[in-house]
Design a protein around this motif. Structure first.
Motif, mmCIF file in Angstrom:
data_model
loop_
_atom_site.group_PDB
_atom_site.id
_atom_site.type_symbol
_atom_site.label_atom_id
_atom_site.label_comp_id
_atom_site.label_asym_id
_atom_site.label_seq_id
_atom_site.Cartn_x
_atom_site.Cartn_y
_atom_site.Cartn_z
ATOM 1 N N VAL A 1 0.840 -1.196 0.000
ATOM 2 C CA VAL A 1 0.000 0.000 0.000
ATOM 3 C C VAL A 1 0.875 1.246 0.000
ATOM 4 C CG1 VAL A 1 -1.771 1.283 1.284
ATOM 5 C CG2 VAL A 1 -1.874 -1.212 1.153
ATOM 6 N N THR A 2 1.912 1.241 0.850
ATOM 7 C CA THR A 2 2.914 2.309 0.836
ATOM 8 C C THR A 2 4.299 1.658 0.730
ATOM 9 O OG1 THR A 2 3.467 2.453 3.194
ATOM 10 C CG2 THR A 2 1.435 3.537 2.467
ATOM 11 N N ASP A 3 5.295 2.492 0.450
ATOM 12 C CA ASP A 3 6.674 2.020 0.380
ATOM 13 C C ASP A 3 7.425 2.258 1.678
ATOM 14 O OD1 ASP A 3 6.494 1.096 -2.225
ATOM 15 O OD2 ASP A 3 7.040 3.033 -3.096
ATOM 16 N N ASP A 4 6.729 2.642 2.721
ATOM 17 C CA ASP A 4 7.392 2.920 3.999
ATOM 18 C C ASP A 4 8.042 1.653 4.555
ATOM 19 O OD1 ASP A 4 6.366 5.454 3.730
ATOM 20 O OD2 ASP A 4 4.725 5.153 5.170
ATOM 21 N N ASP A 5 9.242 1.836 5.109
ATOM 22 C CA ASP A 5 9.921 0.714 5.753
ATOM 23 C C ASP A 5 9.112 0.217 6.947
ATOM 24 O OD1 ASP A 5 11.953 1.000 3.952
ATOM 25 O OD2 ASP A 5 13.328 2.017 5.343
ATOM 26 N N ILE A 6 9.147 -1.097 7.159
ATOM 27 C CA ILE A 6 8.437 -1.727 8.280
ATOM 28 C C ILE A 6 9.484 -2.405 9.163
ATOM 29 C CG2 ILE A 6 6.684 -3.410 8.939
ATOM 30 C CD1 ILE A 6 5.620 -3.138 6.006
ATOM 31 N N PRO A 7 9.807 -1.823 10.326
ATOM 32 C CA PRO A 7 10.853 -2.412 11.173
ATOM 33 C C PRO A 7 10.410 -3.730 11.816
ATOM 34 C CG PRO A 7 10.449 -0.098 11.728
ATOM 35 C CD PRO A 7 9.323 -0.533 10.858
ATOM 36 N N VAL B 1 11.395 -23.224 23.772
ATOM 37 C CA VAL B 1 11.464 -21.957 23.036
ATOM 38 C C VAL B 1 10.150 -21.212 23.213
ATOM 39 C CG1 VAL B 1 11.860 -20.874 20.797
ATOM 40 C CG2 VAL B 1 12.977 -23.060 21.328
ATOM 41 N N SER B 2 10.210 -19.974 23.683
ATOM 42 C CA SER B 2 9.014 -19.147 23.790
ATOM 43 C C SER B 2 9.117 -17.979 22.812
ATOM 44 C CB SER B 2 8.831 -18.626 25.218
ATOM 45 O OG SER B 2 9.887 -17.750 25.585
ATOM 46 N N VAL B 3 7.983 -17.609 22.238
ATOM 47 C CA VAL B 3 7.930 -16.542 21.236
ATOM 48 C C VAL B 3 6.820 -15.575 21.621
ATOM 49 C CG1 VAL B 3 7.665 -15.964 18.797
ATOM 50 C CG2 VAL B 3 8.704 -18.154 19.457
ATOM 51 N N ALA B 4 7.137 -14.283 21.665
ATOM 52 C CA ALA B 4 6.146 -13.263 22.022
ATOM 53 C C ALA B 4 6.228 -12.105 21.048
ATOM 54 C CB ALA B 4 6.383 -12.765 23.446
ATOM 55 N N ALA B 5 5.067 -11.571 20.696
ATOM 56 C CA ALA B 5 4.970 -10.347 19.896
ATOM 57 C C ALA B 5 3.747 -9.592 20.380
ATOM 58 C CB ALA B 5 4.860 -10.657 18.408
ATOM 59 N N PRO B 6 3.870 -8.294 20.603
ATOM 60 C CA PRO B 6 2.714 -7.541 21.112
ATOM 61 C C PRO B 6 1.526 -7.639 20.153
ATOM 62 C CG PRO B 6 4.728 -6.237 21.271
ATOM 63 C CD PRO B 6 5.071 -7.442 20.462
ATOM 64 N N ASP C 1 18.927 -18.355 28.307
ATOM 65 C CA ASP C 1 19.055 -18.503 29.758
ATOM 66 C C ASP C 1 19.039 -19.989 30.089
ATOM 67 O OD1 ASP C 1 19.058 -18.274 32.485
ATOM 68 O OD2 ASP C 1 17.065 -17.384 32.650
ATOM 69 N N GLY C 2 20.217 -20.536 30.313
ATOM 70 C CA GLY C 2 20.314 -21.968 30.594
ATOM 71 C C GLY C 2 19.862 -22.780 29.404
ATOM 72 N N ASP C 3 18.854 -23.638 29.609
ATOM 73 C CA ASP C 3 18.384 -24.477 28.511
ATOM 74 C C ASP C 3 17.085 -23.943 27.905
ATOM 75 O OD1 ASP C 3 16.562 -25.037 30.496
ATOM 76 O OD2 ASP C 3 17.051 -27.169 30.664
ATOM 77 N N ARG C 4 16.876 -22.613 28.024
ATOM 78 C CA ARG C 4 15.689 -21.986 27.455
ATOM 79 C C ARG C 4 16.073 -20.819 26.559
ATOM 80 N NH1 ARG C 4 13.863 -26.056 28.899
ATOM 81 N NH2 ARG C 4 11.959 -26.490 30.106
ATOM 82 N N ILE C 5 15.261 -20.600 25.521
ATOM 83 C CA ILE C 5 15.409 -19.433 24.646
ATOM 84 C C ILE C 5 14.075 -18.697 24.627
ATOM 85 C CG2 ILE C 5 15.663 -18.653 22.256
ATOM 86 C CD1 ILE C 5 17.684 -20.761 21.769
ATOM 87 N N ALA C 6 14.121 -17.389 24.894
ATOM 88 C CA ALA C 6 12.941 -16.536 24.794
ATOM 89 C C ALA C 6 13.170 -15.529 23.670
ATOM 90 C CB ALA C 6 12.680 -15.819 26.110
ATOM 91 N N VAL C 7 12.224 -15.451 22.762
ATOM 92 C CA VAL C 7 12.345 -14.566 21.601
ATOM 93 C C VAL C 7 11.197 -13.565 21.654
ATOM 94 C CG1 VAL C 7 12.441 -14.442 19.091
ATOM 95 C CG2 VAL C 7 13.421 -16.423 20.278
ATOM 96 N N ASP C 8 11.543 -12.284 21.765
ATOM 97 C CA ASP C 8 10.545 -11.231 21.972
ATOM 98 C C ASP C 8 10.664 -10.206 20.845
ATOM 99 O OD1 ASP C 8 8.815 -9.268 22.862
ATOM 100 O OD2 ASP C 8 9.587 -9.243 24.909
ATOM 101 N N PHE C 9 9.548 -9.949 20.180
ATOM 102 C CA PHE C 9 9.549 -9.017 19.056
ATOM 103 C C PHE C 9 8.994 -7.644 19.447
ATOM 104 C CE2 PHE C 9 9.764 -13.164 17.009
ATOM 105 C CZ PHE C 9 10.776 -12.945 16.082
ATOM 106 N N ALA C 10 9.093 -7.279 20.728
ATOM 107 C CA ALA C 10 8.727 -5.929 21.148
ATOM 108 C C ALA C 10 9.578 -4.925 20.366
ATOM 109 C CB ALA C 10 8.941 -5.761 22.647
#
Length: 531
Positions: free
Chosen positions: A244-250, A310-315, A258-267
């Motif tokens: 729709v637009t050419d604006d960049d989308i970050p 593995v945990s994944v979060a995005a607002p 942390d130890g044997d866990r990975i948390a991935v947060d897209f905040a």
């Protein structure tokens, strides 16, 4: 109990379960009608237990497989019975994007549901405002095609003709859709047949094995993660407009080990956009799971156990967790690639020796079809793989979240009113370095009838990144009759128009001054470079 299974028996049962998932894929591919499934193999198959945990998968499409658990979750609350087959494609209720239709069948060889067989296939058209159901300018999901929440296509063994009629009435190529759905049902039925045979051979030990293979993979993945350096790692990248637009989308990520866990947060990732590059959270999870598997031991069986640490979060309300009725068809194919890129870039801070330079970072989606419904051609076109820390990148391969084949020239020209003019590697497209990035491709196709051409592509103005002093890969380019068109575009063309896609190359790795003389001579001899 899972402790009662000795290691040899567990390995035998694990391989038998994985072979069933692979056989499902073979049945689906050989039984389908559309070139997108029978030639490109744009489909995936897997087995789940009665609780919705994946226990085995075929080596198919990463973006399909990582999101499959959400499809199974969508049907479990509907009291699935023996003989039931659910159909779903709604991205907000277990799907990914609308062309990916998923069938979830109960496995009940002795009239008790002990698991589920799942097949997901990209159908070349599911309706919507443009042939191929991937309109680049879509601003609502309603423009992208027929949307199916999880409903029974087969109820207790009886086909629900009304559901099938609704689906076929809303697509441009109904005969093709009917045949491909029949192939998906056959694949799922084969799984129930084979599980029944294993149940006859092993009895209740088979059900114990369902849990045991998951426990095994979880333990091995946890051990691999525990070997990674603890810490927080950050990266950011962009998408090049939303159609729709050419604006960049970050796209921004923080990866915490942390130890044997990975948390991935897209905040920090952009709010959901007007166009169709929004991606359901299930797609973001797929990309993260793929990255974790890519940087750990590839011999670990892929199943639910690989995902648990593995945990994944995005607002909510962001481009990686949009609210309906957001358009999402490009999120599955293009945004998923950028999630892969940015997550790998973050982990490169921790384990640079395991992470390549930037790959092409796009699926280069090309859709050509007529509005009368005579044909719909869909293809994702390969490009350059980033150079590795110890070797060059691969030329002309599918990178990241896709794992399809190409459509052979002979099939394209016999199945569609298309003529292939050029299909070749792009010299000079791989980034220079101690190890050179892989080459992109050029595919040029003449359309022999009036048609609509739709493009969903990336890396047309931001190049795949080189690392450790390596040069960036070449950017891609889209042309219609020699004129440049945007990365996301829908163009009506007349008979005789020629569409050319030049795909990005991979980034280089290491200082170009350190590239061996014999490697440079091989580059010239193989015509990978022209200077």
């Amino acid at each position: 109990m899972t402790d009662d299974i000795d290691p040899v028996t567990l390995e035998i049962l694990r391989n038998q379960l994985e072979s069933i998932a692979e056989e499902m894929g073979h049945v689906l591919i050989t039984g389908s009608y559309s070139p997108n499934i029978k030639e490109r193999q744009d489909c995936s198959t897997a087995l789940f237990d009665a609780d919705g945990k994946m226990i085995a998968q075929a080596e198919h499409i990463p973006v399909h497989l990582g999101a499959m658990p959400d499809a199974v979750d969508a049907i479990i609350d509907d009291d699935p019975k023996p003989g039931d087959v659910f159909i779903v494609n709604d991205p907000f209720a277990g799907g990914t994007h609308l062309p990916d239709i998923t069938l979830v069948s109960t496995i009940a060889p002795e009239d008790e549901v002990i698991g589920f067989a799942v097949s997901r296939a990209h159908h070349a058209d599911v309706g919507g405002s443009a042939p191929g159901s991937m309109p680049p300018g879509a601003q609502e999901i309603y423009e992208e095609g027929l949307r199916l929440p999880a409903v029974r296509l087969v109820d207790g063994g009886d086909l629900n003709e009304a559901v099938l009629d609704v689906l076929l009435a809303n697509v441009r190529t109904p005969d093709e859709r009917r045949a491909d759905l029949r192939a998906q049902r056959a694949a799922n039925e084969r799984a129930e047949e084979r599980i029944g045979e294993l149940l006859d051979d092993h009895g209740s030990l088979l059900l114990d094995a369902f849990d045991a293979v998951v426990d095994y993979s979880r333990a091995r993945i946890e051990s691999e993660i525990a070997d990674l350096p603890d810490g927080e790692y950050h990266a950011q990248d962009i998408l090049e407009g939303d159609g729709v637009t050419d604006d960049d989308i970050p796209i921004e990520v923080t990866v915490t080990v942390d130890g044997d866990r990975i948390a991935v947060d897209f905040a920090g990732t952009a709010p959901q956009v007007a166009g169709n590059l929004n991606a359901p959270l299930s797609v973001a999870k797929s990309a993260v799971y793929f990255v974790v598997r890519a940087v750990t031991d590839p011999e670990i069986p892929s199943n639910h156990g690989c995902y648990e640490p593995v945990s994944v979060a995005a607002p909510e309300g962001t481009v990686l967790n949009p609210r309906p009725p957001a358009a999402v068809v490009g999120g599955n194919v293009e945004t998923s690639q950028r999630v892969t890129d940015v997550t790998l870039a973050a982990l490169a801070e921790a384990i640079p020796e395991r992470v390549p330079a930037g790959g092409q970072g796009t699926m280069n989606n090309l859709i050509i079809g007529d509005r009368e419904g005579e044909f719909t051609y869909y293809e994702t076109i390969a490009g350059g793989f980033g150079a590795r820390p110890d070797k060059d990148g691969m030329d002309g391969v599918q990178v990241g979240m896709t794992n399809t084949l190409n459509t052979p020239v002979e099939s394209m020209e016999s199945e569609y009113p298309l003529r292939v003019e050029t299909y070749a590697l792009r010299p000079d497209s791989g980034g220079d370095g101690e190890h050179r990035g892989g080459l992109g491709l050029e595919r040029s196709v003449t359309v022999e009838t009036d048609a609509t051409v739709s493009l969903l592509t990336e890396r047309r103005r931001t190049a795949p990144a080189g690392v450790d002093g390596g040069a960036d890969g070449a950017m891609g380019e889209n042309l219609v009759d020699g004129e440049s068109v945007p990365s996301k575009a829908s163009v009506d063309v007349s008979a005789g128009a020629t569409v050319t896609i030049r795909t990005p190359g991979g980034g280089g790795h290491g200082d170009p001054a350190d590239r061996a003389d014999e490697a440079r001579e091989a580059d010239r001899r193989d015509e990978k470079v022209t200077e």
